[in-house]
Design a protein around this motif. Sequence first.
Motif, PDB file in Angstrom:
ATOM      1  N   GLU A  22     -54.804  42.578  51.213  1.00 36.73           N
ATOM      2  CA  GLU A  22     -55.585  42.139  50.062  1.00 36.73           C
ATOM      3  C   GLU A  22     -57.076  42.134  50.363  1.00 36.73           C
ATOM      4  O   GLU A  22     -57.895  42.485  49.506  1.00 36.73           O
ATOM      5  CB  GLU A  22     -55.131  40.750  49.615  1.00 36.73           C
ATOM      6  CG  GLU A  22     -53.764  40.740  48.974  1.00 36.73           C
ATOM      7  CD  GLU A  22     -53.400  39.411  48.355  1.00 36.73           C
ATOM      8  OE1 GLU A  22     -52.334  39.337  47.731  1.00 36.73           O
ATOM      9  OE2 GLU A  22     -54.186  38.435  48.494  1.00 36.73           O
ATOM     10  N   ARG A  40     -54.277  32.707  51.927  1.00 35.51           N
ATOM     11  CA  ARG A  40     -54.350  32.397  50.498  1.00 35.51           C
ATOM     12  C   ARG A  40     -54.249  33.705  49.740  1.00 35.51           C
ATOM     13  O   ARG A  40     -55.251  34.364  49.452  1.00 35.51           O
ATOM     14  CB  ARG A  40     -55.651  31.666  50.172  1.00 35.51           C
ATOM     15  CG  ARG A  40     -55.711  30.270  50.769  1.00 35.51           C
ATOM     16  CD  ARG A  40     -54.765  29.323  50.073  1.00 35.51           C
ATOM     17  NE  ARG A  40     -55.238  28.952  48.748  1.00 35.51           N
ATOM     18  CZ  ARG A  40     -54.510  28.353  47.854  1.00 35.51           C
ATOM     19  NH1 ARG A  40     -53.248  28.078  48.108  1.00 35.51           N
ATOM     20  NH2 ARG A  40     -55.005  28.036  46.663  1.00 35.51           N
ATOM     21  N   ARG A  89     -53.392  36.399  46.682  1.00 36.63           N
ATOM     22  CA  ARG A  89     -53.542  36.447  45.228  1.00 36.63           C
ATOM     23  C   ARG A  89     -52.331  37.148  44.601  1.00 36.63           C
ATOM     24  O   ARG A  89     -52.381  37.573  43.453  1.00 36.63           O
ATOM     25  CB  ARG A  89     -54.836  37.150  44.838  1.00 36.63           C
ATOM     26  CG  ARG A  89     -54.966  38.585  45.285  1.00 36.63           C
ATOM     27  CD  ARG A  89     -56.267  39.211  44.776  1.00 36.63           C
ATOM     28  NE  ARG A  89     -56.305  40.635  44.998  1.00 36.63           N
ATOM     29  CZ  ARG A  89     -56.784  41.234  46.065  1.00 36.63           C
ATOM     30  NH1 ARG A  89     -57.292  40.499  47.042  1.00 36.63           N
ATOM     31  NH2 ARG A  89     -56.779  42.544  46.189  1.00 36.63           N
ATOM     32  N   SER A  90     -51.262  37.265  45.399  1.00 34.16           N
ATOM     33  CA  SER A  90     -50.019  37.888  44.945  1.00 34.16           C
ATOM     34  C   SER A  90     -48.871  36.904  45.161  1.00 34.16           C
ATOM     35  O   SER A  90     -48.995  35.953  45.924  1.00 34.16           O
ATOM     36  CB  SER A  90     -49.777  39.202  45.707  1.00 34.16           C
ATOM     37  OG  SER A  90     -49.844  38.991  47.098  1.00 34.16           O
ATOM     38  N   THR A 123     -50.225  30.973  48.608  1.00 41.48           N
ATOM     39  CA  THR A 123     -50.587  31.833  47.485  1.00 41.48           C
ATOM     40  C   THR A 123     -51.236  31.045  46.361  1.00 41.48           C
ATOM     41  O   THR A 123     -50.896  29.874  46.125  1.00 41.48           O
ATOM     42  CB  THR A 123     -49.364  32.596  46.939  1.00 41.48           C
ATOM     43  OG1 THR A 123     -49.781  33.457  45.881  1.00 41.48           O
ATOM     44  CG2 THR A 123     -48.288  31.647  46.442  1.00 41.48           C
ATOM     45  N   ARG A 124     -52.161  31.706  45.669  1.00 38.49           N
ATOM     46  CA  ARG A 124     -52.751  31.151  44.449  1.00 38.49           C
ATOM     47  C   ARG A 124     -52.002  31.687  43.232  1.00 38.49           C
ATOM     48  O   ARG A 124     -52.314  31.332  42.107  1.00 38.49           O
ATOM     49  CB  ARG A 124     -54.232  31.539  44.356  1.00 38.49           C
ATOM     50  CG  ARG A 124     -55.076  30.886  45.439  1.00 38.49           C
ATOM     51  CD  ARG A 124     -56.459  31.435  45.458  1.00 38.49           C
ATOM     52  NE  ARG A 124     -56.444  32.840  45.877  1.00 38.49           N
ATOM     53  CZ  ARG A 124     -57.482  33.471  46.396  1.00 38.49           C
ATOM     54  NH1 ARG A 124     -58.625  32.852  46.555  1.00 38.49           N
ATOM     55  NH2 ARG A 124     -57.391  34.733  46.750  1.00 38.49           N
ATOM     56  N   ASP A 125     -51.049  32.561  43.473  1.00 35.63           N
ATOM     57  CA  ASP A 125     -50.251  33.167  42.416  1.00 35.63           C
ATOM     58  C   ASP A 125     -48.923  32.418  42.303  1.00 35.63           C
ATOM     59  O   ASP A 125     -48.767  31.309  42.793  1.00 35.63           O
ATOM     60  CB  ASP A 125     -50.045  34.662  42.737  1.00 35.63           C
ATOM     61  CG  ASP A 125     -49.650  35.489  41.529  1.00 35.63           C
ATOM     62  OD1 ASP A 125     -48.577  35.229  40.967  1.00 35.63           O
ATOM     63  OD2 ASP A 125     -50.419  36.391  41.149  1.00 35.63           O
ATOM     64  N   GLU A 166     -50.594  45.452  39.165  1.00 36.51           N
ATOM     65  CA  GLU A 166     -52.016  45.230  38.837  1.00 36.51           C
ATOM     66  C   GLU A 166     -52.729  46.554  38.698  1.00 36.51           C
ATOM     67  O   GLU A 166     -52.466  47.482  39.407  1.00 36.51           O
ATOM     68  CB  GLU A 166     -52.673  44.385  39.924  1.00 36.51           C
ATOM     69  CG  GLU A 166     -52.139  42.963  39.977  1.00 36.51           C
ATOM     70  CD  GLU A 166     -52.907  42.099  40.962  1.00 36.51           C
ATOM     71  OE1 GLU A 166     -53.874  42.612  41.578  1.00 36.51           O
ATOM     72  OE2 GLU A 166     -52.573  40.925  41.110  1.00 36.51           O
TER      73      GLU A 166
END
Length: 197
Positions: A111, A136, A138-139, A160-162, A197
């Motif tokens: 990422e 962290r 984003r997936s 993850t933030r996802d 994405e």
Amino acid sequence: MCEPIADRDVELIRIAGPMQPAAFRLACFPHAADSSGALWHLARQLLPSVEVLAVRYPRHDVRDADGTMGDLDEVVSESVRLLRGWTDLPLALFGHRSGGEIALRVAGRLEQETDIAPRCTFVANWGASPKFETVRLRSPVVALAGATDVPAQPQWRACTRDRFEVEAWVDGGRLLENRCADIVNLIHDQLISTPIE
């Protein structure tokens, strides 16, 4: 079709169907004490829709007392270098036991260094160690857990933030052996349902 692809000491074993092209690719990171061959049964059941890249670690690696890789940074770096050439299909990562930490760290590096985020990162039977530096992403992250893995859920969720999901089995101490068909179905469902994405 089984094709080895090497870069320094880390090697990918490409397991693909000879007739029908796959729609997805899954890079699999075994437990440090296991070989990539432990993932063969999983790979065979994922074909033909999911092509597998089974990671083989250096033969001379130094394992810590808990069975994890001694030079984790080098394994992660070499894995990222190899996987950069295999992003023509939607890519997901799967890590079993200590391979879960490697998978998450590789996902984070991909990422940061490329414009492609993994479609999903699966961690199975992995209890994050206190030394684990949380990534962290984003997936999405999906944790496949046995009863003894449940206390590690907050550490997994923080990665993850996802979207984050846990699939837990009471008898899930040896998921690759006891729940392989369930894992295959879950991976298929997750890959199909996660938007590109």
